[in-house]
Design an enzyme around this catalytic site. Structure first.
Site, mmCIF file in Angstrom:
data_model
loop_
_atom_site.group_PDB
_atom_site.id
_atom_site.type_symbol
_atom_site.label_atom_id
_atom_site.label_comp_id
_atom_site.label_asym_id
_atom_site.label_seq_id
_atom_site.Cartn_x
_atom_site.Cartn_y
_atom_site.Cartn_z
ATOM 1 N N ASP A 133 0.875 -1.163 0.000
ATOM 2 C CA ASP A 133 0.000 0.000 0.000
ATOM 3 C C ASP A 133 0.915 1.216 0.000
ATOM 4 O O ASP A 133 1.615 1.476 0.989
ATOM 5 C CB ASP A 133 -0.877 -0.018 1.251
ATOM 6 C CG ASP A 133 -1.805 1.188 1.348
ATOM 7 O OD1 ASP A 133 -1.614 2.168 0.601
ATOM 8 O OD2 ASP A 133 -2.723 1.163 2.189
ATOM 9 N N VAL A 134 0.942 1.956 -1.094
ATOM 10 C CA VAL A 134 1.916 3.043 -1.224
ATOM 11 C C VAL A 134 1.675 4.174 -0.230
ATOM 12 O O VAL A 134 2.565 5.009 -0.011
ATOM 13 C CB VAL A 134 1.953 3.607 -2.658
ATOM 14 C CG1 VAL A 134 2.399 2.541 -3.654
ATOM 15 C CG2 VAL A 134 0.619 4.213 -3.056
ATOM 16 N N TYR A 168 -9.251 14.588 -5.006
ATOM 17 C CA TYR A 168 -8.538 14.098 -6.184
ATOM 18 C C TYR A 168 -7.853 15.241 -6.924
ATOM 19 O O TYR A 168 -6.660 15.174 -7.232
ATOM 20 C CB TYR A 168 -9.520 13.381 -7.113
ATOM 21 C CG TYR A 168 -8.886 12.797 -8.355
ATOM 22 C CD1 TYR A 168 -8.165 11.602 -8.293
ATOM 23 C CD2 TYR A 168 -9.011 13.423 -9.593
ATOM 24 C CE1 TYR A 168 -7.585 11.061 -9.425
ATOM 25 C CE2 TYR A 168 -8.438 12.880 -10.735
ATOM 26 C CZ TYR A 168 -7.725 11.702 -10.647
ATOM 27 O OH TYR A 168 -7.147 11.167 -11.774
ATOM 28 N N LYS A 198 -3.753 15.852 -7.331
ATOM 29 C CA LYS A 198 -3.082 15.869 -8.631
ATOM 30 C C LYS A 198 -2.392 17.196 -8.897
ATOM 31 O O LYS A 198 -1.297 17.247 -9.481
ATOM 32 C CB LYS A 198 -4.083 15.543 -9.744
ATOM 33 C CG LYS A 198 -4.646 14.127 -9.676
ATOM 34 C CD LYS A 198 -3.542 13.070 -9.744
ATOM 35 C CE LYS A 198 -4.107 11.659 -9.794
ATOM 36 N NZ LYS A 198 -3.043 10.625 -9.899
#
Length: 260
Positions: A65-66, A158, A162
Site C-alpha cells: 500500500d503506497v 482528487y 493531482k
C-alpha cells in the site's frame, strides 16, 4: 526509431490493471525488467506478470500500500534484493475517492485520497531518489491527470492531490537535476479502462464526454504507456520538470471553439 530500455529496472505502482498495467507491459516490451506493485488483488497481479513473461519479458509482483511508508520501504528492499536499485519509477497508483461536495465530504476519506495519490508518490520517489542520485541516473514519472488543472465538482481531494503532485514533480526535478536524474509527469485525459466502464458503456454519457474532447474520442491505455516509454528512454533525455498532457485536447477547453 526504436525505443530500448535494455538492462533497466523499472518499478510501476498500481500496475496490476488499467493504465499501470499498460505501462508495465510497454516498458517490458522495450527490454526493461519490471516490478509490478499492487495493493490487494494478488491474482490480478499474477496475471499481469504472466502477460509480461509469456511475451518474453521479465517481471515480478510486490504487494504494498503506497500510502504506508513502511510498506514502500519494504517494497524497494524486495526489488533491490531481487535485482538492483530502480532505474525507472512510474507512480501510477491512485484513487479518486467517493464523490461528495466539499462541505459534505468525509474527512477521513478525503485524507485517504491525498495519502495515496500524493504521499504515496512522495514515499516512492524518496526511496527511488536515494539510489538514483547516488548513481547519477534515473527517471521518475508521476501519473497526474488533466484534473491537475481542470476542476471537478465532487472530487476536491482528487483534484487537490493531482495539482499538488504536479508541483511536487517540478520541485523534485529541480532538486534531482544536478544529480543527472529526471522527474516529470504525465497527465492522462479520459482513458478507456474498466474503472470508467459505466461512462463509456452508456451512449449518452459517452457522447457527453466526447463533447469535452477535441479529438472526440476516449484515449487508450497504450497511448499513455507508449508515451511513458518514450519519456523514460534516452529519446526523452532533455525533458524534466514538466507535465506532458495526453488528453486528446481536453485541456484546450473545446467549448470555447465556438466563441466565449
Amino acid at each position: 526509431m526504436e525505443i530500448r530500455l535494455d538492462n533497466k529496472v523499472a518499478l510501476v505502482t498500481g500496475a496490476s490493471s488499467g493504465i499501470g498495467l499498460a505501462i508495465a507491459q510497454a516498458l517490458a516490451a522495450c527490454g526493461a525488467k519490471v516490478c509490478i506493485n499492487y495493493r490487494a488483488d494478488a491474482a490480478e497481479a499474477a496475471r499481469a506478470v504472466d502477460a509480461i513473461t509469456s511475451a518474453g519479458g521479465s517481471a515480478f509482483a510486490v504487494q504494498a500500500d503506497v500510502s504506508d511508508q513502511a510498506q514502500v520501504s519494504a517494497m524497494f528492499a524486495q526489488l533491490e534484493s531481487r535485482w538492483v536499485k530502480a532505474d525507472i519509477l512510474v507512480n501510477c497508483a491512485g484513487t479518486d475517492g467517493k464523490a461528495a461536495l466539499s462541505w459534505e465530504a468525509d474527512a477521513a476519506e478525503w485524507k485517504k485520497v491525498i495519502e495515496v495519490n500524493l504521499f504515496g508518490a512522495f514515499y516512492c520517489a524518496q526511496q527511488a531518489l536515494l539510489g538514483m542520485t547516488k548513481k547519477k541516473s534515473g527517471v521518475i514519472v508521476n501519473i497526474t491527470s488533466v484534473h491537475e488543472t481542470i476542476a471537478w465538482t465532487g472530487y476536491s481531494a482528487y483534484t487537490s492531490s493531482k495539482a499538488a503532485l504536479s508541483m511536487l514533480t517540478k520541485t523534485l526535478a529541480q532538486e534531482a537535476a544536478p544529480f543527472g536524474v529526471r522527474v516529470l509527469a504525465v497527465a492522462p485525459g479520459a482513458i478507456q479502462t474498466d474503472i470508467n466502464k459505466a461512462v463509456w458503456s452508456n451512449p449518452a454519457s459517452l457522447h457527453d464526454l466526447q463533447h469535452k474532447i477535441p479529438l472526440a474520442r476516449m484515449g487508450q491505455t497504450r497511448e499513455i504507456a507508449d508515451m511513458v516509454a518514450v519519456l523514460v528512454s534516452d529519446t526523452g533525455s532533455y525533458i524534466t520538470g514538466t507535465t506532458v498532457f495526453i488528453d486528446g485536447g481536453m485541456t484546450d477547453y473545446p467549448d470555447f471553439a465556438q466563441g466565449g
